[in-house]
Enzyme design. Structure first.
Site, PDB file in Angstrom:
ATOM      1  N   ARG A  90       0.839  -1.212   0.000  1.00  0.00           N
ATOM      2  CA  ARG A  90       0.000   0.000   0.000  1.00  0.00           C
ATOM      3  C   ARG A  90       0.869   1.255   0.000  1.00  0.00           C
ATOM      4  O   ARG A  90       0.482   2.299  -0.503  1.00  0.00           O
ATOM      5  CB  ARG A  90      -0.962  -0.005   1.205  1.00  0.00           C
ATOM      6  N   TYR A 116     -15.841  16.517 -15.724  1.00  0.00           N
ATOM      7  CA  TYR A 116     -16.211  15.107 -15.789  1.00  0.00           C
ATOM      8  C   TYR A 116     -17.275  14.825 -14.709  1.00  0.00           C
ATOM      9  O   TYR A 116     -17.171  15.359 -13.596  1.00  0.00           O
ATOM     10  CB  TYR A 116     -14.957  14.255 -15.562  1.00  0.00           C
TER      11      TYR A 116
HETATM   12  C1  LIG Z   1     -13.095   8.817 -16.919  1.00  0.00           C
HETATM   13  C2  LIG Z   1     -12.626  10.154 -16.533  1.00  0.00           C
HETATM   14  C3  LIG Z   1     -12.228  10.426 -15.212  1.00  0.00           C
HETATM   15  C4  LIG Z   1     -12.331   9.404 -14.097  1.00  0.00           C
HETATM   16  O1  LIG Z   1     -11.535   8.286 -14.318  1.00  0.00           O
HETATM   17  P1  LIG Z   1     -11.880   6.811 -13.727  1.00  0.00           P
HETATM   18  O2  LIG Z   1     -10.651   6.056 -14.082  1.00  0.00           O
HETATM   19  O3  LIG Z   1     -13.121   6.351 -14.421  1.00  0.00           O
HETATM   20  O4  LIG Z   1     -12.086   6.956 -12.271  1.00  0.00           O
HETATM   21  C5  LIG Z   1     -11.758  11.690 -14.922  1.00  0.00           C
HETATM   22  N1  LIG Z   1     -11.708  12.649 -15.868  1.00  0.00           N
HETATM   23  C6  LIG Z   1     -12.100  12.424 -17.140  1.00  0.00           C
HETATM   24  C7  LIG Z   1     -12.002  13.531 -18.132  1.00  0.00           C
HETATM   25  C8  LIG Z   1     -12.569  11.181 -17.512  1.00  0.00           C
HETATM   26  O5  LIG Z   1     -12.977  10.974 -18.777  1.00  0.00           O
END
Ligand SMILES: *Cc1c(COP(=O)(O)O)cnc(C)c1O
Length: 419
Positions: free
Chosen positions: A70, A123
């Site tokens: 970890r 996002y």
């Molecule tokens: C998918 C995405 C995230 C989050 O990523 P995860 O790996 O799904 O947690 C953050 N920012 C953008 C622009 C994304 O497309």
């Protein structure tokens, strides 16, 4: 090869972070599936802990030691070195998803009562984190109207400072799903002005998921941290989740300390998968980008398509977006959205007819994916806020993969007949 000056990213991504001679000459990295690490002597255990907890720097002849997975493990070290090289950073930290990276970063940087100045839209996960959990700590978001317009960014900065101490400037460019672009250097300039006004310069963090290190390097344009959902183009095969953050030694060091406490590290298997995926990222980026250009042009000319928001068009439209694109991007990526005439019903008829293109959320894989934004990725965003960010009932987002472009266009063409 472990780091490498003067070499091209295409070369560095094949070897950076891995020294075969330290691993029996194995041309590819072993996977270290272990939770803990054995010490030869008690003194060695003490030495390793002294260095890890910063009681003293490592001696030049001292081999790095691991404690517990970890905290750190060899596959994470390798991946972080490779990612840092590609992002042009001193250091990188990896996490078990993009949201693990973003939430760890925000908890590390922000204090109760502070304000996040951000580009719009964010996002969906970031948006929800900011509007729900962080609001319990009195943290408030202030959105920028137009992140290409200096007056608009400064107006939002003024509003943010009137609300509280600005603790973070969060920029997502290009934005998911609109493909809207923000000026990174302008955000950095305004962050410096905020710093002079309030006595604390908020760090500028750029979410670089949509373009990735081969098409955009935010740290070169004044960002302090570059965040990437490695789940998308870096992983590239829709078979893992991961997140990465690159930046300077001090900030990344603080992120790693908090990552240890939160347990948001990335596991050895997925680090290994990502090390492998990064070796072909430039090839996938290039091919998917070419396919996307062809598909965006096909859609723009189609009578049943109302509009296409593709960064490759913005790049050539002569507007402020084009100027920012020329300064900070080396490609237009391969995820974009378009609006179909006839709203949800027409969009659903088209989607249900597709045979090659798969219907799923997420993006950045070898396969082409499409989804109806309002009823999937943006389901939880209230209609008014969703439409203000450019997502209405006719919006479809497509992540173009590496298949043959003619097959993808034929599939869309056939499905459009159902509209
Ligand atoms: C998918 C995405 C995230 C989050 O990523 P995860 O790996 O799904 O947690 C953050 N920012 C953008 C622009 C994304 O497309």
């Amino acid at each position: 090869m472990s780091g490498g000056d003067g070499l091209h990213p295409d070369t560095l991504t094949v070897g950076a972070g891995y020294d075969a001679h330290a691993h029996h000459g194995a041309v590819k990295p072993p996977m270290f599936l272990t939770s803990t690490f054995v010490y030869p002597t008690a003194q060695h255990a003490k030495d390793v802990h002294e260095v890890y907890f910063g009681a003293r720097p490592a001696r030049p002849d001292e081999a790095s030691g691991y404690i517990y997975s970890r905290l750190d493990h060899p596959n994470m070290t390798m991946l972080e070195q490779r990612l840092a090289v590609l992002d042009g950073a001193a250091e990188a930290a990896v996490f078990n998803s993009g949201m693990a990276a973003i939430s760890t970063m925000m908890q590390s940087i922000l204090r109760p009562g502070q304000v996040i100045l951000h580009s719009r839209p964010l996002y969906g996960g970031t948006d929800a984190l900011v509007h729900t959990q962080l609001s319990h700590f009195g943290i408030r978001p202030v959105g920028i109207g137009d992140a290409l317009d200096p007056a608009s960014v400064r107006a939002a900065a003024g509003e943010a400072m009137a609300t509280g101490t600005v603790g973070l400037v969060m920029i997502e460019t290009p934005a998911n799903p609109t493909g809207g672009i923000s000026d990174i250097a302008l955000a950095a300039e305004v962050a410096a002005e905020i710093g002079r006004a309030q006595g604390h310069r908020p760090p500028v963090v750029v979410d670089n998921t949509f373009l990735g290190p081969f098409q955009q390097n935010p740290l070169r344009h004044g960002a302090d941290l570059c965040v990437t959902s490695l789940t998308k183009y870096a992983g590239g095969h829709s078979d893992l989740l991961g997140g990465g953050i690159s930046g300077d030694v001090a900030m990344i060091g603080r992120l790693k300390q908090l990552r240890t406490l939160l347990g948001t590290h990335l596991n050895p298997h997925d680090c290994w998968m990502l090390l492998r995926s990064l070796e072909t990222m430039h090839l996938r980026t290039e091919r998917a980008g070419r396919n996307a250009t062809a598909i965006a042009a096909f859609l723009r000319d189609h009578p049943k398509v109302a509009s296409v928001t593709y960064l490759g068009f913005i790049a050539n439209d002569g507007g402020p977006g084009a100027a920012a694109f020329a300064r900070q991007c080396r490609g237009a990526g391969s995820t974009f959205s378009f609006r179909i005439r006839g709203g949800e019903a027409a969009a659903f008829r088209m989607l249900d007819r597709l045979q090659v293109i798969r219907m799923a959320v997420s993006l950045g894989g070898t396969e082409t994916l499409i989804c109806h934004s309002a009823t999937t990725t943006h389901f939880a965003v209230p209609r008014e806020r969703r439409e203000a960010m450019g997502v209405d009932d006719s919006t479809l987002r497509i992540s173009v993969g590496v298949e043959h472009e003619a097959d993808l266009i034929a599939d869309l063409d056939r499905a459009m007949e159902a509209v």
